[in-house]
Motif scaffolding. Structure first.
Motif, PDB file in Angstrom:
ATOM      1  N   PRO A 195      42.218  52.557  33.343  1.00  0.00           N
ATOM      2  CA  PRO A 195      41.986  53.175  32.041  1.00  0.00           C
ATOM      3  C   PRO A 195      42.014  52.123  30.935  1.00  0.00           C
ATOM      4  CG  PRO A 195      43.764  54.291  33.230  1.00  0.00           C
ATOM      5  CD  PRO A 195      43.414  53.069  33.997  1.00  0.00           C
ATOM      6  N   LYS A 196      41.141  52.270  29.978  1.00  0.00           N
ATOM      7  CA  LYS A 196      41.066  51.354  28.834  1.00  0.00           C
ATOM      8  C   LYS A 196      41.462  52.117  27.579  1.00  0.00           C
ATOM      9  CE  LYS A 196      39.118  48.059  31.289  1.00  0.00           C
ATOM     10  NZ  LYS A 196      39.518  46.683  31.405  1.00  0.00           N
ATOM     11  N   LYS A 197      42.004  51.395  26.608  1.00  0.00           N
ATOM     12  CA  LYS A 197      42.402  52.016  25.344  1.00  0.00           C
ATOM     13  C   LYS A 197      41.751  51.235  24.209  1.00  0.00           C
ATOM     14  CE  LYS A 197      46.407  53.207  22.526  1.00  0.00           C
ATOM     15  NZ  LYS A 197      45.805  54.377  21.979  1.00  0.00           N
ATOM     16  N   PRO A 198      40.976  51.899  23.371  1.00  0.00           N
ATOM     17  CA  PRO A 198      40.405  51.210  22.208  1.00  0.00           C
ATOM     18  C   PRO A 198      41.533  50.672  21.316  1.00  0.00           C
ATOM     19  CG  PRO A 198      39.417  53.375  22.478  1.00  0.00           C
ATOM     20  CD  PRO A 198      40.579  53.299  23.418  1.00  0.00           C
ATOM     21  N   THR A 199      41.361  49.442  20.843  1.00  0.00           N
ATOM     22  CA  THR A 199      42.401  48.790  20.057  1.00  0.00           C
ATOM     23  C   THR A 199      41.769  48.015  18.916  1.00  0.00           C
ATOM     24  OG1 THR A 199      43.679  48.515  22.088  1.00  0.00           O
ATOM     25  CG2 THR A 199      44.341  47.172  20.232  1.00  0.00           C
ATOM     26  N   ASN A 200      42.406  48.036  17.770  1.00  0.00           N
ATOM     27  CA  ASN A 200      41.955  47.223  16.638  1.00  0.00           C
ATOM     28  C   ASN A 200      42.682  45.894  16.661  1.00  0.00           C
ATOM     29  OD1 ASN A 200      40.251  49.182  15.532  1.00  0.00           O
ATOM     30  ND2 ASN A 200      41.963  50.177  14.520  1.00  0.00           N
ATOM     31  N   LEU A 201      41.944  44.813  16.458  1.00  0.00           N
ATOM     32  CA  LEU A 201      42.522  43.477  16.418  1.00  0.00           C
ATOM     33  C   LEU A 201      42.122  42.791  15.120  1.00  0.00           C
ATOM     34  CD1 LEU A 201      41.607  42.243  20.011  1.00  0.00           C
ATOM     35  CD2 LEU A 201      43.835  43.036  19.225  1.00  0.00           C
ATOM     36  N   GLU A 228      41.339  40.641  26.846  1.00  0.00           N
ATOM     37  CA  GLU A 228      42.140  41.117  27.975  1.00  0.00           C
ATOM     38  C   GLU A 228      42.609  39.949  28.846  1.00  0.00           C
ATOM     39  OE1 GLU A 228      41.786  44.253  31.677  1.00  0.00           O
ATOM     40  OE2 GLU A 228      40.647  44.638  29.842  1.00  0.00           O
ATOM     41  N   ALA A 229      41.733  38.988  29.086  1.00  0.00           N
ATOM     42  CA  ALA A 229      42.107  37.823  29.888  1.00  0.00           C
ATOM     43  C   ALA A 229      43.204  37.021  29.184  1.00  0.00           C
ATOM     44  CB  ALA A 229      40.885  36.939  30.145  1.00  0.00           C
ATOM     45  N   GLY A 230      43.065  36.832  27.878  1.00  0.00           N
ATOM     46  CA  GLY A 230      44.080  36.107  27.122  1.00  0.00           C
ATOM     47  C   GLY A 230      45.398  36.852  27.094  1.00  0.00           C
ATOM     48  N   LEU A 231      45.348  38.145  26.925  1.00  0.00           N
ATOM     49  CA  LEU A 231      46.559  38.962  26.910  1.00  0.00           C
ATOM     50  C   LEU A 231      47.229  38.963  28.277  1.00  0.00           C
ATOM     51  CD1 LEU A 231      48.362  40.779  25.215  1.00  0.00           C
ATOM     52  CD2 LEU A 231      46.870  42.691  25.799  1.00  0.00           C
ATOM     53  N   ARG A 232      46.428  39.042  29.329  1.00  0.00           N
ATOM     54  CA  ARG A 232      46.961  39.004  30.687  1.00  0.00           C
ATOM     55  C   ARG A 232      47.706  37.682  30.925  1.00  0.00           C
ATOM     56  NH1 ARG A 232      45.601  42.510  34.188  1.00  0.00           N
ATOM     57  NH2 ARG A 232      43.615  42.991  33.204  1.00  0.00           N
ATOM     58  N   SER A 233      47.116  36.591  30.465  1.00  0.00           N
ATOM     59  CA  SER A 233      47.741  35.275  30.608  1.00  0.00           C
ATOM     60  C   SER A 233      49.037  35.191  29.803  1.00  0.00           C
ATOM     61  CB  SER A 233      46.759  34.192  30.147  1.00  0.00           C
ATOM     62  OG  SER A 233      47.353  32.927  30.196  1.00  0.00           O
ATOM     63  N   ALA A 234      49.023  35.703  28.581  1.00  0.00           N
ATOM     64  CA  ALA A 234      50.222  35.676  27.736  1.00  0.00           C
ATOM     65  C   ALA A 234      51.349  36.504  28.349  1.00  0.00           C
ATOM     66  CB  ALA A 234      49.883  36.189  26.330  1.00  0.00           C
ATOM     67  N   VAL A 235      51.014  37.646  28.927  1.00  0.00           N
ATOM     68  CA  VAL A 235      52.029  38.497  29.566  1.00  0.00           C
ATOM     69  C   VAL A 235      52.591  37.793  30.801  1.00  0.00           C
ATOM     70  CG1 VAL A 235      52.375  40.661  30.849  1.00  0.00           C
ATOM     71  CG2 VAL A 235      51.174  40.681  28.657  1.00  0.00           C
ATOM     72  N   ARG A 236      51.722  37.151  31.589  1.00  0.00           N
ATOM     73  CA  ARG A 236      52.172  36.426  32.776  1.00  0.00           C
ATOM     74  C   ARG A 236      53.152  35.312  32.376  1.00  0.00           C
ATOM     75  NH1 ARG A 236      47.507  35.732  34.918  1.00  0.00           N
ATOM     76  NH2 ARG A 236      47.024  33.862  33.744  1.00  0.00           N
ATOM     77  N   GLU A 237      52.839  34.571  31.321  1.00  0.00           N
ATOM     78  CA  GLU A 237      53.723  33.507  30.840  1.00  0.00           C
ATOM     79  C   GLU A 237      55.038  34.071  30.309  1.00  0.00           C
ATOM     80  OE1 GLU A 237      51.565  31.134  28.012  1.00  0.00           O
ATOM     81  OE2 GLU A 237      50.005  30.648  29.471  1.00  0.00           O
ATOM     82  N   ALA A 238      54.978  35.195  29.592  1.00  0.00           N
ATOM     83  CA  ALA A 238      56.189  35.821  29.053  1.00  0.00           C
ATOM     84  C   ALA A 238      57.088  36.319  30.181  1.00  0.00           C
ATOM     85  CB  ALA A 238      55.825  36.967  28.107  1.00  0.00           C
TER      86      ALA A 238
END
Length: 78
Positions: free
Chosen positions: A7-13, A35-45
């Motif tokens: 599932p995807k959620k529309p988001t304002n950036l 999404e790729a950048g966020l996935r990477s940031a979450v993995r690092e966190a």
């Protein structure tokens, strides 16, 4: 191999205007890139959180090895 549908959620950036214009000029898919950048940031966190949560155990283990050596050292082929 087909990617699983999630599932995807529309988001304002809010993004740097110059970077956004440059990305669009190269045809970068903004949703996929974000999404790729966020996935990477979450993995690092997650990795940083794991290290913080396990710092005491890692220090204890490292201290033990420093004092006693590796438990199976005599079986190492190198």
């Amino acid at each position: 191999m087909q990617a699983r549908s999630v599932p995807k959620k529309p988001t304002n950036l809010t993004l740097d205007q110059g970077l956004l214009a440059e990305a669009r000029s190269f045809g970068v898919n903004l949703s996929q890139a974000a999404e790729a950048g966020l996935r990477s940031a979450v993995r690092e966190a997650k990795a940083a959180a794991w290290l913080r949560e396990n710092a005491d155990a890692l220090e204890t283990s490292n201290r033990w090895v420093a004092g006693h050596g590796l438990p199976l050292e005599k079986y190492r082929p190198f």
